[in-house]
Structures are given as C-alpha cells and as structure tokens.
Design a protein around this motif. Structure first.
Motif, PDB file in Angstrom:
ATOM      1  N   UNK A   1       0.846  -1.207   0.000  1.00  8.56           N
ATOM      2  CA  UNK A   1       0.000   0.000   0.000  1.00  8.56           C
ATOM      3  C   UNK A   1       0.879   1.254   0.000  1.00  8.56           C
ATOM      4  N   UNK A   2       1.895   1.271   0.876  1.00  9.31           N
ATOM      5  CA  UNK A   2       2.709   2.491   0.969  1.00  9.31           C
ATOM      6  C   UNK A   2       3.624   2.686  -0.231  1.00  9.31           C
ATOM      7  N   UNK A   3       4.037   1.588  -0.865  1.00  8.55           N
ATOM      8  CA  UNK A   3       4.806   1.700  -2.111  1.00  8.55           C
ATOM      9  C   UNK A   3       3.951   2.394  -3.177  1.00  8.55           C
TER      10      UNK A   3
ATOM     11  N   UNK B   1       8.538   2.489  -8.553  1.00  8.36           N
ATOM     12  CA  UNK B   1       8.840   2.577  -7.119  1.00  8.36           C
ATOM     13  C   UNK B   1      10.316   2.888  -6.889  1.00  8.36           C
ATOM     14  N   UNK B   2      11.187   2.314  -7.726  1.00  5.05           N
ATOM     15  CA  UNK B   2      12.629   2.556  -7.563  1.00  5.05           C
ATOM     16  C   UNK B   2      12.943   4.039  -7.796  1.00  5.05           C
TER      17      UNK B   2
ATOM     18  N   UNK C   1       4.645   6.253  -4.765  1.00  5.60           N
ATOM     19  CA  UNK C   1       4.790   6.487  -6.209  1.00  5.60           C
ATOM     20  C   UNK C   1       3.757   7.502  -6.678  1.00  5.60           C
ATOM     21  N   UNK C   2       2.534   7.389  -6.152  1.00  6.65           N
ATOM     22  CA  UNK C   2       1.490   8.368  -6.509  1.00  6.65           C
ATOM     23  C   UNK C   2       1.895   9.773  -6.095  1.00  6.65           C
ATOM     24  N   UNK C   3       2.503   9.886  -4.929  1.00  5.98           N
ATOM     25  CA  UNK C   3       2.899  11.217  -4.446  1.00  5.98           C
ATOM     26  C   UNK C   3       3.935  11.851  -5.374  1.00  5.98           C
ATOM     27  N   UNK C   4       4.848  11.037  -5.892  1.00  2.00           N
ATOM     28  CA  UNK C   4       5.849  11.585  -6.821  1.00  2.00           C
ATOM     29  C   UNK C   4       5.209  12.015  -8.134  1.00  2.00           C
TER      30      UNK C   4
END
Ligand SMILES: NC(=O)C1=CN([C@@H]2O[C@H](COP(=O)(O)OP(=O)(O)OC[C@H]3O[C@@H](n4cnc5c(N)ncnc54)[C@H](OP(=O)(O)O)[C@@H]3O)[C@@H](O)[C@H]2O)C=CC1
Ligand SMILES: O=CCCC(=O)O
Length: 292
Positions: A174-176, A258-259, A180-183
């Motif tokens: 979930x946090x991954x 994610x990376x 990624x959404x936040x970026x």
C-alpha cells in the motif's frame, strides 16, 4: 478488556493512545524519550519506566515504533519486552516493518509462551486521532479476536490476513503505491505551474476525474504553498519504499516506478526534509533539485 500497554508515543502512538484513553481504556505508556509521556499522563495514563515494566503490568501491549531497528530494540534489548513476556501476555506490534522483522519478533515472543499479532495501519495522524485507521493484522487469530474492541476504537475497518508477515507485506504494498502516486502528483503540480497553468485549477480538475483521491485533495493545497507539516514523516515513507523494494527483489517483481520514487525520497532526505511530511518530496521537483 484489561489495561492496555502502549510503547512509542510519536505522531501515531500519541494519537492512538489518546484515543484509547478518551474511550475509557486504562492505558500504561512508555516512550524512549520519557518526557513525551507527560501529556498522556495529564489525560489519565500511567507511565511504565521500561518496556519490560509495561509488559509486566499489562495483559495486552501495543507498540507503534519508527522502523525495524526500533521494533527489534524494544523487544530484544535490556529492559525490553522479552524480559517479561510469557504465558498470558499479548504483544501487538502496529509499527510498519518488513515481514522478516515481524517474524523474528513473533518467534521470540511465542517461544516464551506469549501471543503475537502484527497490525500495521493505513491512515495517518488525523485518522489516528479520529479512530479511522485501517488495521492490517496477521498472526495469532485468537489474539486478533480478543483485540477487536481495541481495533474498533482505533480504526474504521480491520482485516485479518493470516500468517505473520502478511500484514507487513500488505502495508508495504500500500505504501509503495502511495509513495509512487505522491511523486507523480508532485511532477504534475510542477509541470502545470512551469507550463503556465494555475496549479489550483489542476487540483480542481484532478478532483473531478477518475484519479480523484483523499491524498491529493488533502495535501495538494499545502504542497502548492510549499508547506509540509508532518503527518507522515518523509523518512518513514522512504523506509517503506526501501522495504517494499526489498520485497520486490525477493519476489522478482520489477518496480521501476517505485525505484525512481525511492530515489526522489532519498534525495529529499539528503536535502534535510526527512522530518517533514512525505509530501515534501515535492521540493525535489519544485526546487529543480531532482534525483539526477
Ligand atoms: N505518521 C503516519 O502517518 C503513519 C506512520 N506509520 C508507521 O507508524 C510508525 C510510527 O510512526 P510515527 O508515529 O509517524 O513516527 P514518529 O517518528 O513520530 O515516532 C517514532 C516513535 O518511535 C520511537 N523510537 C524511534 N527509535 C527508537 C528506538 N531505537 N527505540 C525505542 N523507540 C524508538 C520514537 O521515540 P522517541 O520519541 O524517543 O524518538 C517515537 O516514539 C512507523 O513505523 C510509521 O512508518 C503508519 C501509518 C501512518
Ligand atoms: O504509513 C503511513 C500511511 C499514511 C496514510 O495512509 O495516509
């Protein structure tokens, strides 16, 4: 339910234990920096001098600690949980850690006769204050059932996900996704601004479409202002990206998005933004100091 022990009074632990107190639970608290217990004492909590003292006093103890190192230290170090755990004692770790850490803690506790549940949460400071967390529990089912009256106060929904490690993994997935959404959101805001659009109108457009979500709605306005009051500290989001990428390694899952997001969070930490909210990753784009 009997008296509840609570270890770790950071942003989340303070809100959660305060919530338990206001719902009539007796709570005994401990925090590494003991002065952080004072406010809880003003609201009726008692203080345990060490994690071991809290376990000795309480049948059920919850932990909400920063990361794997903290979660392990509170259990295994001197005056830690293991010194008093045993038959009839129940330990619920709600910290966000990896499955390996959680399993190590589970094995140590159950081998001494205690019961263990991992129960990381979705939802941040405000949902913690309002009892609106989403609880992702795994481990001893009987302990999950016994803890439901507590989870019903802390959260709006609880899941039981089976064996130890599944709660940790679900939380990291979930946090991954969230990181990624936040970026992507940060890049969108900056792209709108630099290409001559009004970012506030971008927020309105996003909120009316298929990718509307509470995170964009809640954090967008302050990000545009360059304000990042900590609800979910960026250093913890980067820890979660790191742990999620390790889970990807173990399972041979390619996660280029994610990376790249992890690199942006690392960059933000190097810019001294680790204690701000994770939305401060916006500064790596807005300031032109991206990950390259
Ligand atoms: N904030 C959020 O929105 C959310 C956070 N989480 C997760 O919950 C956990 C707590 O987060 P949050 O409250 O925000 O974090 P904070 O940074 O506000 O608090 C961290 C807590 O861990 C304690 N701690 C850190 N290192 C050690 C150590 N070595 N030994 C003992 N105690 C230690 C701190 O004690 P001290 O006061 O002495 O520093 C403090 O009580 C993290 O795992 C985080 O990922 C999950 C969902 C949402
Ligand atoms: O781990 C932190 C999660 C924050 C949130 O769900 O809003």
């Amino acid at each position: 339910m009997e008296e509840i022990g609570f270890l770790g009074l950071g942003i989340m632990g303070k809100a959660m234990s305060m919530n338990l107190l206001s719902h009539g639970f007796k709570v005994t608290v401990w925090n590494r920096t003991l002065s952080r217990c004072d406010e809880l004492v003003e609201h009726g909590a008692t203080v345990g001098e060490t994690p071991a003292a809290v376990i000795k006093k309480c049948k059920y103890t919850i932990a909400m600690l920063s990361d794997p190192a903290a979660a392990l230290s509170v259990v295994f170090d001197k005056d830690g949980v293991l010194e008093q755990i045993g038959s009839g004692k129940n330990y619920i770790d709600m910290s966000t850690v990896d499955a390996e850490t959680s399993s190590k803690i589970s094995e140590a506790i159950t081998s001494k006769g205690g019961c263990f549940l991992e129960a990381p949460v979705s939802g941040s400071k405000k949902p913690a204050e309002d009892g609106q967390l989403v609880i992702l529990a795994a481990g001893e089912k009987a302990l999950y059932d016994a803890a439901l009256p507590v989870f019903d106060v802390l959260g709006k929904k609880s899941f039981f996900l089976g064996q130890v490690g599944n709660g940790a993994k679900m939380k990291l997935v979930v946090n991954m996704t969230m990181g990624s959404m936040m970026n992507a959101f940060s890049e969108g805001i900056v792209l709108a601004d630099k290409s001559g659009l009004n970012p506030q109108i971008l927020l309105d457009v996003l909120d009316l479409g298929a990718i509307a979500n509470p995170m964009f709605k809640m954090k967008g306005p302050s990000m545009i202002q360059g304000n990042y009051p900590p609800a979910f500290p960026l250093k913890h989001q980067q820890k979660d990206m790191r742990l999620a990428l390790a889970l990807g390694d173990e399972n041979s899952v390619a996660m280029p998005v994610a990376a790249a997001s992890n690199e942006a969070f690392k960059k933000a930490r190097s810019m001294g933004l680790g204690d701000l909210d994770f939305s401060a990753v916006h500064e790596t784009v807005a300031s032109g100091k991206g990950s390259s």
